[in-house]
Write a protein that holds these residues in place. Structure first.
Motif, mmCIF file in Angstrom:
data_model
loop_
_atom_site.group_PDB
_atom_site.id
_atom_site.type_symbol
_atom_site.label_atom_id
_atom_site.label_comp_id
_atom_site.label_asym_id
_atom_site.label_seq_id
_atom_site.Cartn_x
_atom_site.Cartn_y
_atom_site.Cartn_z
ATOM 1 N N ALA A 2 -13.377 16.920 -7.499
ATOM 2 C CA ALA A 2 -13.677 16.265 -8.054
ATOM 3 C C ALA A 2 -12.638 16.215 -9.004
ATOM 4 C CB ALA A 2 -14.289 16.869 -10.177
ATOM 5 N N ALA A 3 -11.485 16.982 -9.018
ATOM 6 C CA ALA A 3 -10.181 16.947 -9.914
ATOM 7 C C ALA A 3 -9.124 16.005 -8.142
ATOM 8 C CB ALA A 3 -9.265 18.306 -9.664
ATOM 9 N N ALA A 4 -9.342 16.196 -7.243
ATOM 10 C CA ALA A 4 -8.643 15.690 -6.209
ATOM 11 C C ALA A 4 -8.821 14.147 -6.419
ATOM 12 C CB ALA A 4 -8.739 16.455 -5.109
ATOM 13 N N ALA A 5 -10.222 14.038 -6.619
ATOM 14 C CA ALA A 5 -10.802 12.259 -6.472
ATOM 15 C C ALA A 5 -9.706 11.591 -7.642
ATOM 16 C CB ALA A 5 -12.102 12.549 -6.460
ATOM 17 N N VAL A 6 -9.726 11.922 -8.818
ATOM 18 C CA VAL A 6 -9.442 11.814 -9.381
ATOM 19 C C VAL A 6 -7.634 11.780 -9.599
ATOM 20 C CG1 VAL A 6 -8.182 12.336 -12.487
ATOM 21 C CG2 VAL A 6 -11.605 12.205 -11.583
ATOM 22 N N MET A 7 -7.048 12.278 -8.695
ATOM 23 C CA MET A 7 -6.044 12.749 -8.542
ATOM 24 C C MET A 7 -5.026 11.891 -7.511
ATOM 25 S SD MET A 7 -3.921 16.522 -9.016
ATOM 26 C CE MET A 7 -5.380 17.030 -8.733
ATOM 27 N N GLN A 8 -5.829 11.528 -6.930
ATOM 28 C CA GLN A 8 -5.601 10.724 -5.462
ATOM 29 C C GLN A 8 -5.303 9.640 -6.118
ATOM 30 O OE1 GLN A 8 -9.225 10.508 -2.854
ATOM 31 N NE2 GLN A 8 -7.509 9.749 -1.356
ATOM 32 N N GLN A 9 -6.057 8.550 -6.530
ATOM 33 C CA GLN A 9 -5.344 7.148 -6.649
ATOM 34 C C GLN A 9 -3.984 6.782 -7.455
ATOM 35 O OE1 GLN A 9 -7.005 4.571 -5.779
ATOM 36 N NE2 GLN A 9 -5.053 3.590 -5.950
ATOM 37 N N PRO A 10 -3.618 7.961 -8.685
ATOM 38 C CA PRO A 10 -2.232 7.395 -9.366
ATOM 39 C C PRO A 10 -1.673 8.196 -8.544
ATOM 40 C CG PRO A 10 -4.310 8.994 -10.865
ATOM 41 C CD PRO A 10 -4.615 8.983 -9.997
ATOM 42 N N MET A 11 -1.852 9.268 -7.538
ATOM 43 C CA MET A 11 -0.664 9.321 -6.661
ATOM 44 C C MET A 11 -0.641 8.432 -5.735
ATOM 45 S SD MET A 11 1.573 11.933 -5.660
ATOM 46 C CE MET A 11 0.608 13.990 -6.229
ATOM 47 N N VAL A 12 -1.384 7.662 -4.921
ATOM 48 C CA VAL A 12 -1.004 6.698 -4.032
ATOM 49 C C VAL A 12 -0.504 5.466 -5.214
ATOM 50 C CG1 VAL A 12 -2.762 5.403 -2.717
ATOM 51 C CG2 VAL A 12 -3.278 7.360 -2.919
ATOM 52 N N ASP A 13 -1.226 5.744 -5.942
ATOM 53 C CA ASP A 13 -0.188 4.393 -6.939
ATOM 54 C C ASP A 13 0.862 4.478 -7.469
ATOM 55 O OD1 ASP A 13 -2.484 3.183 -6.972
ATOM 56 O OD2 ASP A 13 -3.433 3.637 -8.979
ATOM 57 N N TYR A 14 1.766 5.590 -7.644
ATOM 58 C CA TYR A 14 2.891 6.251 -7.951
ATOM 59 C C TYR A 14 3.840 6.168 -6.390
ATOM 60 C CZ TYR A 14 6.967 8.552 -10.069
ATOM 61 O OH TYR A 14 7.994 9.039 -10.101
ATOM 62 N N GLN A 15 3.455 6.961 -5.504
ATOM 63 C CA GLN A 15 4.135 5.923 -3.853
ATOM 64 C C GLN A 15 4.379 4.740 -3.807
ATOM 65 O OE1 GLN A 15 1.496 8.539 -1.560
ATOM 66 N NE2 GLN A 15 2.780 10.924 -1.737
ATOM 67 N N ASP A 16 2.839 4.150 -3.912
ATOM 68 C CA ASP A 16 3.273 2.896 -3.476
ATOM 69 C C ASP A 16 4.187 1.951 -4.210
ATOM 70 O OD1 ASP A 16 1.395 3.096 -1.194
ATOM 71 O OD2 ASP A 16 -0.411 2.028 -2.677
ATOM 72 N N CYS A 17 4.531 2.844 -5.953
ATOM 73 C CA CYS A 17 5.962 1.515 -6.516
ATOM 74 C C CYS A 17 6.933 2.079 -6.206
ATOM 75 C CB CYS A 17 5.054 2.325 -8.170
ATOM 76 S SG CYS A 17 6.629 1.559 -9.273
ATOM 77 N N ILE A 18 6.795 3.568 -5.776
ATOM 78 C CA ILE A 18 8.097 3.795 -5.655
ATOM 79 C C ILE A 18 8.764 3.677 -3.797
ATOM 80 C CG2 ILE A 18 9.585 5.974 -4.207
ATOM 81 C CD1 ILE A 18 7.655 7.494 -6.454
ATOM 82 N N LYS A 19 8.089 3.101 -2.797
ATOM 83 C CA LYS A 19 7.525 2.672 -1.333
ATOM 84 C C LYS A 19 8.500 0.719 -2.359
ATOM 85 C CE LYS A 19 4.880 4.783 0.628
ATOM 86 N NZ LYS A 19 3.185 5.197 1.910
ATOM 87 N N ASN A 20 8.017 0.692 -2.668
ATOM 88 C CA ASN A 20 8.036 -0.874 -3.397
ATOM 89 C C ASN A 20 9.855 -0.904 -4.161
ATOM 90 O OD1 ASN A 20 5.947 -1.941 -1.756
ATOM 91 N ND2 ASN A 20 4.621 -2.018 -4.137
ATOM 92 N N VAL A 21 10.030 -0.104 -4.429
ATOM 93 C CA VAL A 21 11.283 -0.234 -5.168
ATOM 94 C C VAL A 21 11.932 0.141 -4.370
ATOM 95 C CG1 VAL A 21 13.044 0.899 -6.065
ATOM 96 C CG2 VAL A 21 10.846 0.439 -7.441
ATOM 97 N N ILE A 22 12.135 1.119 -3.083
ATOM 98 C CA ILE A 22 13.170 1.174 -2.010
ATOM 99 C C ILE A 22 13.047 0.648 -1.079
ATOM 100 C CG2 ILE A 22 13.183 2.814 0.401
ATOM 101 C CD1 ILE A 22 11.771 5.110 -1.701
ATOM 102 N N ALA A 23 12.010 -0.660 -1.096
ATOM 103 C CA ALA A 23 12.248 -1.439 -0.036
ATOM 104 C C ALA A 23 12.633 -2.747 0.238
ATOM 105 C CB ALA A 23 10.963 -1.967 0.654
#
Length: 145
Positions: A50-71
């Motif tokens: 349950a904890a992993a499921a709750v943390m997964q989407q915010p982690m992906v969103d943050y990573q995607d945002c960082i990738k977009n800024v870098i790109a």
């Protein structure tokens, strides 16, 4: 003489070790079904999932945002600030779902790695700029001849 005592010590130690392992091997181990079926283990596994499921989407969103800024086309010198400003809501959402003691460490480690990447990219940008400048000088020298 010292080697003989050392050899005897190693032999006796090996014998004791093998005897202990043999004794442990002869004990009847608990069955895996009994271990897996315990309510504590099942509850811990469910809580972890349950904890992993709750943390997964915010982690992906943050990573995607960082990738977009870098790109994007933001100058390299400004990418750190762009990440801080552009990804602030994603970072806060991630921080909200992480355990307090672990979250601070994880975000600090992520910041360190992002800074390492941005520094390497700035260094690479300088190298590319130098290469372009050198190429222009070579072309100018060739044309002057």
């Amino acid at each position: 003489m010292k080697f003989c005592k050392l050899g005897q010590g190693l032999i006796i130690g090996s014998y004791v070790f093998l005897t202990a392992i043999t004794a442990l091997a002869q004990e009847e181990p608990a069955s895996e079904a009994a271990i897996d079926a315990s309510p504590d283990t099942a509850a811990i596994a469910a809580a972890d999932a349950a904890a992993a499921a709750v943390m997964q989407q915010p982690m992906v969103d943050y990573q995607d945002c960082i990738k977009n800024v870098i790109a994007n086309d933001v100058p390299m010198a400004d990418k750190g600030a762009a990440i801080a400003l552009g990804c602030d809501s994603e970072r806060r959402a991630l921080q909200a779902v992480l355990p307090a003691d672990f979250g601070d460490f994880l975000l600090l480690n992520m910041d360190r790695r992002i800074n390492m990447i941005l520094t390497a990219m700035q260094d690479a940008e300088r190298v590319v700029a130098d290469m372009v400048e050198d190429a222009e000088e070579i072309i100018d020298e060739i044309n002057d001849e």
